[in-house]
Design a protein around this motif. Structure first.
Motif, mmCIF file in Angstrom:
data_model
loop_
_atom_site.group_PDB
_atom_site.id
_atom_site.type_symbol
_atom_site.label_atom_id
_atom_site.label_comp_id
_atom_site.label_asym_id
_atom_site.label_seq_id
_atom_site.Cartn_x
_atom_site.Cartn_y
_atom_site.Cartn_z
ATOM 1 N N GLY A 59 4.781 -9.762 -1.035
ATOM 2 C CA GLY A 59 3.637 -9.407 -0.221
ATOM 3 C C GLY A 59 4.016 -8.454 0.886
ATOM 4 O O GLY A 59 5.160 -7.995 1.003
ATOM 5 N N LEU A 60 3.043 -8.145 1.726
ATOM 6 C CA LEU A 60 3.233 -7.202 2.826
ATOM 7 C C LEU A 60 3.114 -7.919 4.164
ATOM 8 O O LEU A 60 2.550 -9.023 4.245
ATOM 9 C CB LEU A 60 2.183 -6.087 2.735
ATOM 10 N N PRO A 61 3.631 -7.324 5.233
ATOM 11 C CA PRO A 61 3.518 -7.944 6.554
ATOM 12 C C PRO A 61 2.050 -8.121 6.941
ATOM 13 O O PRO A 61 1.164 -7.426 6.419
ATOM 14 C CB PRO A 61 4.213 -6.938 7.472
ATOM 15 N N PRO A 62 1.771 -9.044 7.867
ATOM 16 C CA PRO A 62 0.383 -9.247 8.293
ATOM 17 C C PRO A 62 -0.151 -8.020 9.026
ATOM 18 O O PRO A 62 0.612 -7.163 9.480
ATOM 19 C CB PRO A 62 0.476 -10.457 9.222
ATOM 20 N N GLY A 63 -1.464 -7.977 9.129
ATOM 21 C CA GLY A 63 -2.116 -6.877 9.824
ATOM 22 C C GLY A 63 -3.584 -7.183 9.985
ATOM 23 O O GLY A 63 -4.058 -8.252 9.584
ATOM 24 N N PRO A 64 -4.348 -6.294 10.583
ATOM 25 C CA PRO A 64 -5.771 -6.547 10.788
ATOM 26 C C PRO A 64 -6.498 -6.762 9.462
ATOM 27 O O PRO A 64 -6.221 -6.078 8.472
ATOM 28 C CB PRO A 64 -6.262 -5.296 11.506
ATOM 29 N N ARG A 65 -7.438 -7.703 9.468
ATOM 30 C CA ARG A 65 -8.190 -8.021 8.258
ATOM 31 C C ARG A 65 -9.523 -7.292 8.203
ATOM 32 O O ARG A 65 -10.339 -7.549 7.314
ATOM 33 C CB ARG A 65 -8.419 -9.529 8.182
ATOM 34 N N LEU A 66 -9.763 -6.415 9.128
ATOM 35 C CA LEU A 66 -11.011 -5.663 9.164
ATOM 36 C C LEU A 66 -11.144 -4.805 7.903
ATOM 37 O O LEU A 66 -10.127 -4.410 7.299
ATOM 38 C CB LEU A 66 -11.045 -4.765 10.400
ATOM 39 N N PRO A 67 -12.373 -4.462 7.501
ATOM 40 C CA PRO A 67 -12.551 -3.560 6.354
ATOM 41 C C PRO A 67 -11.829 -2.236 6.579
ATOM 42 O O PRO A 67 -11.663 -1.779 7.718
ATOM 43 C CB PRO A 67 -14.071 -3.365 6.297
ATOM 44 N N VAL A 125 -11.849 3.994 11.246
ATOM 45 C CA VAL A 125 -12.599 4.467 12.412
ATOM 46 C C VAL A 125 -11.823 4.178 13.696
ATOM 47 O O VAL A 125 -11.692 5.046 14.573
ATOM 48 C CB VAL A 125 -14.003 3.817 12.460
ATOM 49 N N LEU A 126 -11.292 2.960 13.844
ATOM 50 C CA LEU A 126 -10.526 2.597 15.033
ATOM 51 C C LEU A 126 -9.255 3.446 15.143
ATOM 52 O O LEU A 126 -8.901 3.921 16.225
ATOM 53 C CB LEU A 126 -10.158 1.115 14.989
ATOM 54 N N TRP A 127 -8.586 3.649 14.017
ATOM 55 C CA TRP A 127 -7.365 4.453 13.993
ATOM 56 C C TRP A 127 -7.650 5.903 14.356
ATOM 57 O O TRP A 127 -6.889 6.538 15.107
ATOM 58 C CB TRP A 127 -6.752 4.353 12.602
ATOM 59 N N LEU A 172 6.163 -4.799 12.824
ATOM 60 C CA LEU A 172 6.010 -4.527 11.395
ATOM 61 C C LEU A 172 4.651 -5.094 10.983
ATOM 62 O O LEU A 172 4.450 -6.305 10.953
ATOM 63 C CB LEU A 172 7.137 -5.210 10.609
ATOM 64 N N PHE A 173 3.688 -4.211 10.703
ATOM 65 C CA PHE A 173 2.352 -4.682 10.340
ATOM 66 C C PHE A 173 1.716 -3.729 9.334
ATOM 67 O O PHE A 173 2.152 -2.582 9.170
ATOM 68 C CB PHE A 173 1.456 -4.841 11.579
ATOM 69 N N THR A 174 0.686 -4.222 8.652
ATOM 70 C CA THR A 174 0.062 -3.479 7.561
ATOM 71 C C THR A 174 -1.375 -3.110 7.918
ATOM 72 O O THR A 174 -2.127 -3.941 8.428
ATOM 73 C CB THR A 174 0.062 -4.315 6.272
ATOM 74 N N THR A 175 -1.734 -1.864 7.645
ATOM 75 C CA THR A 175 -3.100 -1.395 7.871
ATOM 76 C C THR A 175 -3.640 -0.791 6.582
ATOM 77 O O THR A 175 -2.894 -0.536 5.632
ATOM 78 C CB THR A 175 -3.144 -0.334 8.984
ATOM 79 N N ARG A 176 -4.937 -0.544 6.579
ATOM 80 C CA ARG A 176 -5.579 0.142 5.441
ATOM 81 C C ARG A 176 -6.382 1.310 5.993
ATOM 82 O O ARG A 176 -7.350 1.116 6.734
ATOM 83 C CB ARG A 176 -6.475 -0.821 4.667
ATOM 84 N N ILE A 177 -5.947 2.529 5.671
ATOM 85 C CA ILE A 177 -6.534 3.739 6.218
ATOM 86 C C ILE A 177 -7.066 4.601 5.074
ATOM 87 O O ILE A 177 -6.303 4.985 4.167
ATOM 88 C CB ILE A 177 -5.497 4.558 7.035
ATOM 89 N N LEU A 178 -8.362 4.898 5.100
ATOM 90 C CA LEU A 178 -8.953 5.739 4.061
ATOM 91 C C LEU A 178 -8.251 7.092 4.025
ATOM 92 O O LEU A 178 -7.999 7.715 5.058
ATOM 93 C CB LEU A 178 -10.448 5.929 4.332
#
Length: 442
Positions: free
Chosen positions: A3-11, A17-19, A37-43
């Protein structure tokens, strides 16, 4: 650990948008909540793992660099810098291109640019009237563009200079949509940001290619006419087989895209921070008077640390990579966050406070401060950037006394890939020796 490190669970859309709207704040909130060390999801980029530990950064940029692809991480700007850009290469091709640019960006060649830099700064400062409010970011953008096209490109033709002064700011003011969303890189009936960008890029390229052809012909007729600028060195091809016109163009546009806006923004942040720190301002003024470049460089480094112009550099794992108990699969996109490294509360006491003493008389560990990256992809223009900042700052402080326009510090806001002062580093011109009338004319 899978798995990956934890990170924000927001859509992903909300994270994007925040980034995009407040990258520094978004990153710092995640750092405090999830650690370095954290994971994000960026379009546009997908799943991105942020890393800001000294050990992790050192391994990605240096020790395990062969396991990471820097060029693929820069793919979103290929349409600007070109396929021959230093940013679009790895391995032997990168080494070859880096060697071609090394000599004109170091040592005596950089020193040769100082006189031109001083004249450019003084010309800009003569516009500043006593009592007037000046947006330093706008001023420094003019200065750094002028330095780039006159000292680095070596362009002297007045018509080309005038046109580039207009075109370059437009070229670098990229619409973020065409970087983040490849689908936007198409013409919508002759309208839209892609069409506008292509029109500007074509005109800039025409000017650069015309300059290359003329300079090539002049050097062929008289090799002794080579100047100290980067373009002359590339055309001479002393270190390798002479570069093609397209290779030269890509190198020049890369220097322009990476160096100009960064230098202007960092200079604006320097004055925004120092003018609000009276003790530091006194130290800097004394350093300029005494030509104590160690103190001035320490002040510059602290401004880079506390107000980074960008937060991250990208790398993509070529194979599985293990760190902090996680095994990351091939293809993982990493945001190597030098900005969060520099703002870490674990590494820098009271990190939001500007203090020259962090760098003088004792410097912090090198792993805690990497203003120009590291390894084989360390910024090639680092020497030029420091000399340019040192020259601009010292020239201004020898002639001008500035004050803050407002007591409150300026907020960090994104402008394309840059993190800039919200009001452009507004200052008041208290006294200007270059515009003040002589005693006999009062």
């Amino acid at each position: 650990m899978t798995g990956l490190p934890p990170g924000p669970r927001l859509p992903a859309l909300l994270q994007t948008v925040l980034w995009a709207a407040a990258p520094a704040r978004f990153g710092k909130v995640c750092l405090r909540r999830y650690g370095p060390l954290f994971t994000t999801r960026i379009l546009g980029f997908g799943t991105v793992v942020y890393i800001s530990t000294p050990d992790g950064i050192r391994r990605i940029l240096r020790d395990d660099a062969d396991n990471f692809d820097a060029a693929a991480a820069n793919e979103s700007i290929r349409f600007v810098v070109g396929e021959h850009s230093l940013l679009m290469s790895d391995g032997p091709a990168h080494t070859d291109r880096r060697r071609a640019l090394m000599r004109p960006l170091h040592g005596e060649n950089v020193a040769a640019y100082v006189e031109v830099m001083v004249s450019i700064v003084e010309q800009e400062v003569r516009r500043w009237q006593e009592g007037a409010t000046v947006r330093l970011l706008d001023c420094f953008q003019r200065v750094t563009i002028e330095v780039m096209i006159r000292a680095v490109f070596g362009i002297t033709d007045s018509a080309r200079l005038d046109r580039l002064r207009v075109l370059v700011p437009r070229l670098l003011d990229l619409n973020p949509l065409i970087i983040l969303l490849p689908v936007m890189r198409r013409s919508f009936g002759g309208f839209g940001p892609w069409t506008a960008f292509q029109r500007i890029l074509r005109e800039v390229d025409e000017i650069i290619f015309a300059e290359i052809r003329e300079r090539r012909a002049a050097l062929a007729a008289d090799p002794g006419r080579r100047g100290p600028d980067v373009l002359s060195h590339l055309l001479a091809g002393q270190d390798r087989v002479p570069a093609t016109d397209r290779e030269v163009r890509d190198h020049l546009v890369t220097l322009l895209a990476v160096g100009q806006e960064t230098a202007a923004t960092q200079l604006a942040w320097f004055f925004e921070r120092v003018l609000r720190t009276p003790g530091a301002l006194a130290q800097v003024r004394d350093a300029v008077r005494d030509e104590d470049w160690k103190v001035l460089d320490a002040a510059i480094h602290e401004s880079i640390r506390v107000r980074p112009t960008t937060l991250d550099i990208g790398r993509i794992a070529l194979g599985p990579w293990e760190s902090d108990g996680y095994v990351f699969p091939a293809g993982t996109m990493f945001a190597v966050s030098l900005g969060l490294l520099h703002l870490s509360e674990d590494l820098h006491e009271d990190p939001e406070t500007y203090s020259i003493e962090r760098f003088h008389p004792v410097e912090p560990p090198s792993a805690h401060f990497l203003p120009f990256g590291g390894g084989n992809h360390r910024c090639l223009g680092a020497s030029l950037a420091i000399v340019e900042m040192r020259t601009v700052i010292s020239t201004i402080l020898r002639h001008v006394r500035l004050g803050v326009r407002r007591a409150a510090p300026e907020r960090v806001v994104p402008k394309g890939p840059m993190l800039v002062p919200r009001r452009g580093a507004e200052v008041v011109v208290v006294h200007n020796q270059l515009t003040a009338p002589s005693p006999g004319r009062r």
